[in-house]
Motif scaffolding. Structure first.
Motif, PDB file in Angstrom:
ATOM      1  N   PHE A   1       0.801  -1.231  -0.044  1.00 53.44           N
ATOM      2  CA  PHE A   1      -0.157   0.115   0.014  1.00 53.44           C
ATOM      3  C   PHE A   1       0.932   1.357  -0.034  1.00 53.44           C
ATOM      4  O   PHE A   1       0.473   2.207  -0.753  1.00 53.44           O
ATOM      5  CB  PHE A   1      -1.080   0.205   1.267  1.00 53.44           C
ATOM      6  N   SER A   2       2.052   1.313   0.711  1.00 52.21           N
ATOM      7  CA  SER A   2       2.648   2.499   0.829  1.00 52.21           C
ATOM      8  C   SER A   2       3.443   2.661  -0.647  1.00 52.21           C
ATOM      9  O   SER A   2       3.729   3.841  -1.022  1.00 52.21           O
ATOM     10  CB  SER A   2       3.886   2.229   1.837  1.00 52.21           C
ATOM     11  N   ASP A   3       3.595   1.421  -1.214  1.00 54.34           N
ATOM     12  CA  ASP A   3       4.244   1.476  -2.488  1.00 54.34           C
ATOM     13  C   ASP A   3       3.688   2.154  -3.435  1.00 54.34           C
ATOM     14  O   ASP A   3       3.896   2.938  -4.408  1.00 54.34           O
ATOM     15  CB  ASP A   3       4.737   0.106  -3.094  1.00 54.34           C
ATOM     16  N   ILE A   4       2.140   1.765  -3.477  1.00 54.77           N
ATOM     17  CA  ILE A   4       1.217   2.266  -4.517  1.00 54.77           C
ATOM     18  C   ILE A   4       1.248   4.001  -4.301  1.00 54.77           C
ATOM     19  O   ILE A   4       1.087   4.780  -5.311  1.00 54.77           O
ATOM     20  CB  ILE A   4      -0.241   1.794  -4.102  1.00 54.77           C
ATOM     21  N   ARG A   5       1.305   4.446  -3.086  1.00 58.67           N
ATOM     22  CA  ARG A   5       1.213   5.716  -2.770  1.00 58.67           C
ATOM     23  C   ARG A   5       2.730   6.616  -3.265  1.00 58.67           C
ATOM     24  O   ARG A   5       2.589   7.532  -3.840  1.00 58.67           O
ATOM     25  CB  ARG A   5       1.230   6.368  -1.255  1.00 58.67           C
TER      26      ARG A   5
END
Length: 353
Positions: free
Chosen positions: A258-262
């Motif tokens: 999820f942090s990678d998507i952001r």
């Protein structure tokens, strides 16, 4: 047939709906869906997400089935929203839950279906397995012209072959799926136009829309001997109306997905996230987030809005039909997030900008 010594037909169909949950055939063999070069997530036979183990032993499946504490569902759980009759096109962003994990996304003049399931059962057979407790939130005949269909993975509650063939015959959309799923889809209609991609790759839908395939903490199978032989994914749709991140199924893992998507796409305008099919946690945690984890994912994404799905239509696991929505409300309260920012959608419910 002894109830505790063998799976019932219905339980077996439930397990098959989840793609043969827990049973991994590790023998070497031929992949019936995909042949391609090895990579950091494909060993030549099976796909995998490094450092994310989701496989369970057959003994784990039997243990779950034999000791289930399944909360009964009602035979009918009708949505409070009437079936939607969507407009032919919208200039903005309009999202409708059809049911379970099936959406119609209308954005910037394009109509996109995600994981469309219109079947009465999410099952490989018509006579057993999880049966829907509410009708689709859009009648098939009321679908607008469909430009594209996105398929996250091949479990029966996400890839409904007969419905996809029917959609193809009626609308001739572009179908986008992860590697290997084209073979499965063309088994239902060999004329389907299926574009397959790997994680990190994209498909241009035209008019400023692109769909990007990104990893998920999940797996794939249509039976007991094809586990992880077709790829699975989440999708990011980029458009003039912003970033939309859609997850069909995933475990939380360490949260880096999820942090990678952001980091790659920026905070999404919209995140559509699963909130159901999570009990018992000892069995499901690696592959399905629970509502509290979905709220954590929402926070890591920095999304403006989230919509919750994967609950309230097919009973796949042990929690009661209303428990995901109740747990989501509690998790949002605990995190200090306004309830309206993360809605547990019901079939036919519309969210739009």
């Amino acid at each position: 047939m002894k109830r505790r010594s063998l799976l019932t037909v219905a339980s077996a169909a439930t397990v098959m709906t989840l793609g043969g949950v827990g049973y991994a055939a590790h023998r070497r063999g031929r992949n019936p869906y995909y042949r391609g070069p090895t990579s950091d997530h494909f060993d030549g036979l099976r796909f995998f997400l490094p450092e994310q183990a989701t496989d369970k032993a057959l003994s784990d499946v039997l243990r779950w089935q034999a000791k289930r504490q399944r909360e009964p569902w009602p035979k009918s759980f009708p949505s409070p929203y009437p079936a939607d009759r969507p407009p032919e096109r919208v200039a903005g962003l309009r999202v409708v839950l059809i049911g379970h994990a099936s959406y119609l996304v209308q954005v910037a003049g394009r109509n996109i279906l995600i994981d469309p399931v219109f079947a009465k059962r999410a099952s490989p057979v018509r006579f057993a397995g999880p049966k829907r407790v509410n009708p689709p939130g859009i009648a098939f005949a009321d679908l607008p012209p469909i430009d594209a269909v996105l398929v996250t993975h091949n479990h029966y509650d996400h890839l409904d072959g007969p419905s996809l063939a029917r959609i193809w015959q009626a609308h001739q959309p572009l179908i986008v799926a992860p590697l290997g799923n084209d073979t499965i889809l063309r088994g239902y209609d060999d004329t389907m136009h299926v574009e397959t991609r790997d994680w990190g790759q994209s498909v241009d839908l035209g008019d400023g829309l692109q769909v990007h395939l990104v990893p998920a903490n999940h797996w794939s199978a249509r039976g007991v001997n094809d586990r992880r032989m077709a790829l699975w994914c989440a999708f990011v749709i980029t458009s003039p109306r912003g970033v939309h991140y859609h997850v069909g199924d995933t475990g939380f893992g360490d949260g880096s997905l999820f942090s990678d998507i952001r980091a790659r796409f920026g905070p999404p305008r919209l995140a559509t996230l699963p909130i159901g099919a999570y009990e018992p946690r000892w069995f499901m945690h690696a592959q399905h987030v629970d509502p509290a984890e979905a709220v954590r994912a929402f926070a890591l994404l920095g999304a403006e809005q989230a919509l919750g799905h994967h609950w309230g239509t097919f009973q796949l696991t042990d929690e009661g039909v209303e428990r995901p929505a109740e747990a989501l409300t509690a998790a949002l309260g605990g995190a200090g997030i306004a309830p309206g920012r993360f809605l547990a959608l019901r079939p036919g419910q519309v969210w739009e900008v």
